[in-house]
Design a protein around this motif. Sequence first.
Motif, PDB file in Angstrom:
ATOM      1  N   SER A 189       2.759  -1.778  -1.823  1.00 42.58           N
ATOM      2  CA  SER A 189       1.513  -2.296  -1.900  1.00 42.58           C
ATOM      3  C   SER A 189       1.970  -3.901  -1.949  1.00 42.58           C
ATOM      4  CB  SER A 189       0.923  -2.194  -3.266  1.00 42.58           C
ATOM      5  OG  SER A 189      -0.310  -2.742  -3.313  1.00 42.58           O
ATOM      6  N   ARG A 245      -2.061   0.848   1.515  1.00 39.20           N
ATOM      7  CA  ARG A 245      -3.184   1.047   2.340  1.00 39.20           C
ATOM      8  C   ARG A 245      -3.471   2.353   2.836  1.00 39.20           C
ATOM      9  NH1 ARG A 245      -3.948   0.784   7.750  1.00 39.20           N
ATOM     10  NH2 ARG A 245      -1.772   0.809   8.054  1.00 39.20           N
ATOM     11  N   GLU A 246      -2.283   3.125   3.421  1.00 40.08           N
ATOM     12  CA  GLU A 246      -2.564   4.282   3.779  1.00 40.08           C
ATOM     13  C   GLU A 246      -3.215   5.461   2.546  1.00 40.08           C
ATOM     14  OE1 GLU A 246       0.689   4.804   7.170  1.00 40.08           O
ATOM     15  OE2 GLU A 246       1.694   4.385   5.395  1.00 40.08           O
ATOM     16  N   CYS A 302      -8.069  -6.577   7.889  1.00 47.64           N
ATOM     17  CA  CYS A 302      -6.595  -6.200   8.039  1.00 47.64           C
ATOM     18  C   CYS A 302      -6.217  -4.777   8.359  1.00 47.64           C
ATOM     19  CB  CYS A 302      -5.604  -6.833   6.938  1.00 47.64           C
ATOM     20  SG  CYS A 302      -5.889  -8.697   7.046  1.00 47.64           S
ATOM     21  N   GLU A 303      -5.687  -4.556   9.560  1.00 47.63           N
ATOM     22  CA  GLU A 303      -5.747  -3.070   9.620  1.00 47.63           C
ATOM     23  C   GLU A 303      -4.138  -2.631   9.606  1.00 47.63           C
ATOM     24  OE1 GLU A 303      -8.032  -3.115  13.148  1.00 47.63           O
ATOM     25  OE2 GLU A 303      -9.302  -1.943  12.126  1.00 47.63           O
ATOM     26  N   SER A 304      -3.162  -3.517   9.147  1.00 48.80           N
ATOM     27  CA  SER A 304      -1.955  -3.028   9.041  1.00 48.80           C
ATOM     28  C   SER A 304      -1.291  -3.671   7.914  1.00 48.80           C
ATOM     29  CB  SER A 304      -1.171  -3.740  10.400  1.00 48.80           C
ATOM     30  OG  SER A 304       0.252  -3.355  10.463  1.00 48.80           O
ATOM     31  N   ASP A 305       0.290  -3.626   7.723  1.00 49.67           N
ATOM     32  CA  ASP A 305       0.867  -3.893   6.421  1.00 49.67           C
ATOM     33  C   ASP A 305       2.000  -4.864   6.689  1.00 49.67           C
ATOM     34  OD1 ASP A 305      -0.586  -1.550   4.706  1.00 49.67           O
ATOM     35  OD2 ASP A 305       0.017  -0.616   6.733  1.00 49.67           O
ATOM     36  N   ARG A 306       2.377  -5.350   5.627  1.00 47.12           N
ATOM     37  CA  ARG A 306       3.657  -6.197   5.921  1.00 47.12           C
ATOM     38  C   ARG A 306       4.619  -5.339   5.582  1.00 47.12           C
ATOM     39  NH1 ARG A 306       2.625 -11.279   6.474  1.00 47.12           N
ATOM     40  NH2 ARG A 306       0.460 -12.095   6.243  1.00 47.12           N
ATOM     41  N   LYS A 307       5.783  -5.693   6.089  1.00 42.60           N
ATOM     42  CA  LYS A 307       6.893  -4.640   5.826  1.00 42.60           C
ATOM     43  C   LYS A 307       8.076  -5.139   4.939  1.00 42.60           C
ATOM     44  CE  LYS A 307       5.068  -2.465   9.340  1.00 42.60           C
ATOM     45  NZ  LYS A 307       4.334  -0.991   8.898  1.00 42.60           N
ATOM     46  N   TYR A 321      -1.463  -6.723   3.052  1.00 42.88           N
ATOM     47  CA  TYR A 321      -2.004  -6.096   4.271  1.00 42.88           C
ATOM     48  C   TYR A 321      -1.812  -7.201   5.394  1.00 42.88           C
ATOM     49  CZ  TYR A 321      -5.035  -2.720   1.446  1.00 42.88           C
ATOM     50  OH  TYR A 321      -5.302  -1.705   0.797  1.00 42.88           O
ATOM     51  N   LYS A 322      -1.825  -6.713   6.551  1.00 43.60           N
ATOM     52  CA  LYS A 322      -1.771  -7.753   7.798  1.00 43.60           C
ATOM     53  C   LYS A 322      -2.732  -7.454   8.744  1.00 43.60           C
ATOM     54  CE  LYS A 322       1.870  -9.748  10.643  1.00 43.60           C
ATOM     55  NZ  LYS A 322       3.329  -9.545  11.018  1.00 43.60           N
ATOM     56  N   SER A 371       2.471   3.270   2.888  1.00 41.65           N
ATOM     57  CA  SER A 371       1.796   1.912   2.437  1.00 41.65           C
ATOM     58  C   SER A 371       0.725   2.285   1.503  1.00 41.65           C
ATOM     59  CB  SER A 371       1.320   0.961   3.530  1.00 41.65           C
ATOM     60  OG  SER A 371       0.342   1.808   4.243  1.00 41.65           O
TER      61      SER A 371
END
Length: 547
Positions: free
Chosen positions: A407, A190-191, A170-175, A410-411, A188
Amino acid sequence: RQAVPAVTSRLGGGRQAHAVHQRACRSADAAAMGTISGIDRQHLSSASTTRTRTRNPPPQLLSVAIVGSGPSGMYTAKYLTSALAKHPNNDYGDHTTIDVIEKLPTPFGLVRTGVAPDHPEVKNVENDFRALFDEDGSCLTFRGNVEVGRDVSLPELRSLYDVVVLAYGCESDRKLGVPGGDLVGVLSAREFVGWYNGHPDYVYLTEVLSQRILAEPSTADVAVAGHGNVALDCARILAKGTKGLLSTDIASHALDVLRDGVRKVTIVGRRGHIQGAFTIKEIRELTKLKKDGLDVLFRVSQEELDMGMTEASLSELEGPTARPKKRIDKLLREAAAASAVDANTNEREVSLRMLMNPVEFLPSKTDPALIGSVVCERTRLEGEAGKQSAVGTGEFETIPANLALLSIGYKGLCLPGLEGSFDERRGTIGNIHGKVSGEDSKGLYCSGWIKRGPSGIIGTNIQDAKDTVAAIVTDLEVGLLTKDNDTASLRGRLGLDALLKQRNTRVVDWQSYAKIDAAEKEPSRLRTEGQPREKMTSIQDMLAVVS
């Protein structure tokens, strides 16, 4: 699918089976050379001026590409290798090549760039993954610095290989979707994790973190939204600073910014502690910060713990599977009692808050482009056990924050060419036991987070990978996978290498990565003798070492 139980029983990862398969793969590589035509030889790195008559590859030559070298991809490689080596039809194991494709020059995905630097024991799984490449005669190859969708398209990959397994995570995030989310300083998790772990894509954050967001970490307040292990990892790293992280593999640019750690970290979650996704290990580490000499108090509110103990929550603590939650409840109540006694307000602290839902980010009073605080609404729990939701009460609290980390999940992202099988809402690939759903999906499979969603620990990928491998072996047994052998064009590994050479892609193979690995462990680069490595954070620097 009736054959799956029998197949699954053959998916053990024993060293003996792996060794058998390694020896067999030598003949697979030799057989694959039979697909090279004269016109394609110019694309091969090892050019031979003498053209010889080649024999056709055996009927069961199977080429496999795995996109992603994180835990899901590597476990898929491991158990597919094992399953084919043990298969009664020796042709399956004798004539198979498996190529692991990774967009970074370095392998192992989130084991390298996601696992917290103060959790070296978790990263030991890398040793198992390395063994798959290192052993003499392994049929696995590594193709790093190759991005699917940039250097080679998914349709091209599928035309080259009999089997393509998508394991790119998963290379993006839930908003969160609340006002103020675009303020500088709202990131995020993740970042942030990628930044302190030295992921090349997030090094750029150093400038804004050091000059604007955390210019003075000793006076900085941070809010973390989420009650999972990633949220607690972020809080712990922020609190520890250089003293607690110097001998880890955290990126040096992160230590330069964090220095002795931030003043206060507040972790907020919409529901109660019983519903939290964190594990007791991460909670226990927060309780030990002060004992470990870091002068950081872990603060928990007894009142908030009690507020979350609805009848449904009490029911969630019953039954044989509730033991981990009971232990967390006990530990948090002990922490709450200890923090109530310790009234020292001068200490740095990490505060775990429950039943607090972020509803707005407010700008700083000194710089309207920067975040200054987070507005949270008090919630209450409603619903039956296992399905409780957080409902707003209309009571609000404003928490100071120079930095806010989200946090909340991830998406996954859709690769071009996968649109018909991708679930945009969930961020996952539609599949049945890892076999991609939809029309024209022959030979296409998935594994890991992109298959099931971002859940579980590294070990969760083991059974997930075995499930996908079972589907592959079943399809192989009924003849659904191997394509007609076309000696007029390169296929599989050789076809991919020729295509990438034609496009001037700087491929990092396993031997080339070994040079990067050695350079990162060079003593002159290390901060202390105990530091395992100083990661390179620039792809260009990595490629320079390879050159």
